[in-house]
Design an enzyme around this catalytic site. Sequence first.
Site, short mmCIF file in Angstrom:
data_model
loop_
_atom_site.label_atom_id
_atom_site.label_comp_id
_atom_site.label_asym_id
_atom_site.label_seq_id
_atom_site.Cartn_x
_atom_site.Cartn_y
_atom_site.Cartn_z
N ASP A 103 41.33 -19.83 14.33
CA ASP A 103 40.52 -20.52 15.34
C ASP A 103 41.40 -21.58 16.02
OD1 ASP A 103 38.19 -21.36 16.68
OD2 ASP A 103 37.60 -22.70 15.07
N GLU A 119 43.84 -14.09 6.39
CA GLU A 119 42.85 -15.07 6.85
C GLU A 119 41.63 -14.34 7.40
OE1 GLU A 119 41.54 -17.86 7.18
OE2 GLU A 119 42.89 -19.48 7.71
P1 IMP Z 1 41.22 -23.22 12.09
O1 IMP Z 1 41.91 -24.18 11.17
O2 IMP Z 1 40.45 -23.93 13.17
O3 IMP Z 1 42.10 -22.13 12.64
O4 IMP Z 1 40.04 -22.58 11.28
C1 IMP Z 1 40.22 -21.75 10.27
C2 IMP Z 1 38.99 -21.70 9.41
O5 IMP Z 1 37.79 -22.21 10.05
C3 IMP Z 1 38.69 -20.26 9.13
O6 IMP Z 1 39.42 -19.81 8.03
C4 IMP Z 1 37.21 -20.28 8.91
O7 IMP Z 1 36.95 -20.59 7.56
C5 IMP Z 1 36.70 -21.41 9.77
N1 IMP Z 1 36.13 -20.87 11.05
C6 IMP Z 1 36.62 -20.99 12.30
N2 IMP Z 1 35.85 -20.37 13.21
C7 IMP Z 1 34.82 -19.82 12.50
C8 IMP Z 1 33.68 -19.01 12.88
O8 IMP Z 1 33.43 -18.67 14.04
N3 IMP Z 1 32.87 -18.65 11.85
C9 IMP Z 1 33.08 -18.98 10.54
N4 IMP Z 1 34.14 -19.71 10.16
C10 IMP Z 1 35.00 -20.14 11.12
#
Ligand code: IMP
Length: 182
Positions: free
Chosen positions: A106, A102
């Site tokens: 986040d 990944e």
């Molecule tokens: P999660 O589902 O919130 O864990 O997010 C995962 C996805 O959100 C990552 O694979 C990224 O594509 C996107 N993402 C989360 N935070 C960022 C950031 O700070 N910059 C760019 N993409 C992000």
Amino acid sequence: MYNEMENDILKVLFSQEDIARRVAEMGTELAERFQGKKPLFLGVLKGCFVFMSDLVRACPIKSDLEFIAVSSYGNATSSSGRVQITHDVQQDITGRDLIIVEDILDSGNTLYYLLDVLKLRKAASIRICTLLDKPERRAKPIQADYTGFVVPDAFVVGYGLDYNQQYRNLPYIGVLKEEVYR
Ligand code: IMP
Ligand code: MG
């Protein structure tokens, strides 16, 4: 040459050299752990594409790779809990040792869902390897097994990470100026 993306970056968090050093370490660690196991690197598109290509070249063991693409309905800077697979792996993963690759962990929503799906397919083991971890924003109980760098709660781009599909081609990782996405 003038870089028209540079103006939108508040500050550089990890330089090209920082990243190269860390990815080399991660590749070595994975090689030691997975030697003789022929792991399957499973990259989560699109954000993984730069990291994945450097990581597999830093990991000198027999392995193969697949990509999976997911879309999560959210706004441009955060994901929601609703995730859908838009491109799936092209082989049976039963009995395989998976290394999920990944760009950034986040909220954890994406991987929480993905792990659920992959567990049903009876992989022998599943490990999570993320370049960046933003633990302050975690909404689901997900932890990475291998982490490149921990980042603060700011929106970062570059080295595969995008805002609105842009900035993926920056060779470093930087914080995007808020005025760009406000
Ligand atoms: P999660 O589902 O919130 O864990 O997010 C995962 C996805 O959100 C990552 O694979 C990224 O594509 C996107 N993402 C989360 N935070 C960022 C950031 O700070 N910059 C760019 N993409 C992000
Ligand atoms: Mg993304």
